[in-house]
Design an enzyme around this catalytic site. Structure first.
Site, mmCIF file in Angstrom:
data_model
loop_
_atom_site.group_PDB
_atom_site.id
_atom_site.type_symbol
_atom_site.label_atom_id
_atom_site.label_comp_id
_atom_site.label_asym_id
_atom_site.label_seq_id
_atom_site.Cartn_x
_atom_site.Cartn_y
_atom_site.Cartn_z
ATOM 1 N N HIS A 1 61.390 55.583 75.240
ATOM 2 C CA HIS A 1 61.924 54.885 74.368
ATOM 3 C C HIS A 1 61.801 53.470 73.516
ATOM 4 C CE1 HIS A 1 65.994 55.133 77.608
ATOM 5 N NE2 HIS A 1 65.315 56.407 76.982
ATOM 6 N N GLU B 1 61.100 50.179 73.355
ATOM 7 C CA GLU B 1 61.051 49.740 73.258
ATOM 8 C C GLU B 1 59.848 49.968 74.467
ATOM 9 O OE1 GLU B 1 64.352 50.832 74.605
ATOM 10 O OE2 GLU B 1 65.362 48.860 74.530
ATOM 11 N N CYS C 1 68.050 49.224 78.370
ATOM 12 C CA CYS C 1 68.290 49.648 79.031
ATOM 13 C C CYS C 1 67.480 48.922 80.817
ATOM 14 C CB CYS C 1 68.459 51.307 79.263
ATOM 15 S SG CYS C 1 66.412 52.313 79.587
ATOM 16 N N CYS D 1 63.604 50.354 80.772
ATOM 17 C CA CYS D 1 62.958 49.503 79.024
ATOM 18 C C CYS D 1 62.801 47.969 80.361
ATOM 19 C CB CYS D 1 63.596 49.634 78.033
ATOM 20 S SG CYS D 1 63.453 51.276 77.526
#
Lengths: 150, 150
Positions: free
Chosen positions: A47, A49, A77, A80
């Site tokens: 992801h 991040e 999320c 993250c």
């Protein structure tokens, strides 16, 4: 924040991954950026991040983002958010929230909801298998003289 | 599970990271293993489960662990649980629970507790910065013809 959103927007036509961007700033200086690379790299953890946090840590040669802040195009999320807690920046900022991610077809809000359930009651259930050996790694860690807490 | 615990135990004297091990199994076959590499690699996301998930996905050339199961020496932290949800194995097993991790000095239970708070009320707070541009990445994603949902 506009840069994080632009990273997200620019990532869509590349086909590298989802419409997400993030960056890490330390004392006003940009340290690293990240975009979602899940499908390009066959890495479900890639992801924006996480990519930005990993890149920032490599640049700082540190496993902590002390005095740093993270900007993300969308609310992190749970994966993250957990990564943020382990990297320990001072705070983070986001533009869209988890409901917007859900409306766009992503599982963010669903996973947040799942977090609060007991492991056995989740959609991906987790089962504890007790073992007489289970405590040994922590016992060894407690006694280890060379350990680096994190 | 004994193998996951042994991986955790063997990781302590190496100084590579914390006392955690994990492995991914698909239809009875071992696909990949992982140990905590946080301090060696300066990567706060390099938890055993994440390392094992990444390695398994590389081996399978897939961003999903369909029909796989994960074994971990300790209950996955929120970051790793989130990674499990994105990788989508059928279930997972663990030996120690989050309270044991907390007793050993790790933040797992603390981070689980933080998840349920509103972002602005957390110890590492998150702030929404509304932007007129915020929705554009999701709008572009909705229209994209070449996208791979994940």
């Amino acid at each position: 924040m506009q840069q994080a959103i632009q990273l997200a927007l620019d990532n869509v036509p590349t086909g590298r991954g989802g419409p997400f961007g993030a960056l890490v700033v330390c004392k006003g200086q940009l340290i690293a950026t990240g975009v979602n690379l899940v499908t390009e790299t066959s890495d479900p953890t890639a992801h924006a991040e996480i990519v930005a946090i990993r890149a920032a840590c490599q640049k700082l040669s540190a496993f902590q983002l002390t005095d740093c802040e993270l900007y993300a195009s969308c609310e992190p999320c749970p994966m993250c958010l957990g990564a943020i807690y382990w990297a320990r920046p001072t705070k983070f900022y986001y533009a869209c929230n988890r409901q917007a991610a859900t409306a766009a077809g992503f599982d963010d809000a669903f996973i947040y909801d799942e977090m609060s359930f007991a492991p056995t009651n989740r959609r991906i259930p987790g089962y504890c298998i007790p073992s007489e050996l289970a405590a040994r790694p922590f016992e060894a860690w407690a006694k280890a003289g060379n350990k680096i807490p994190y």
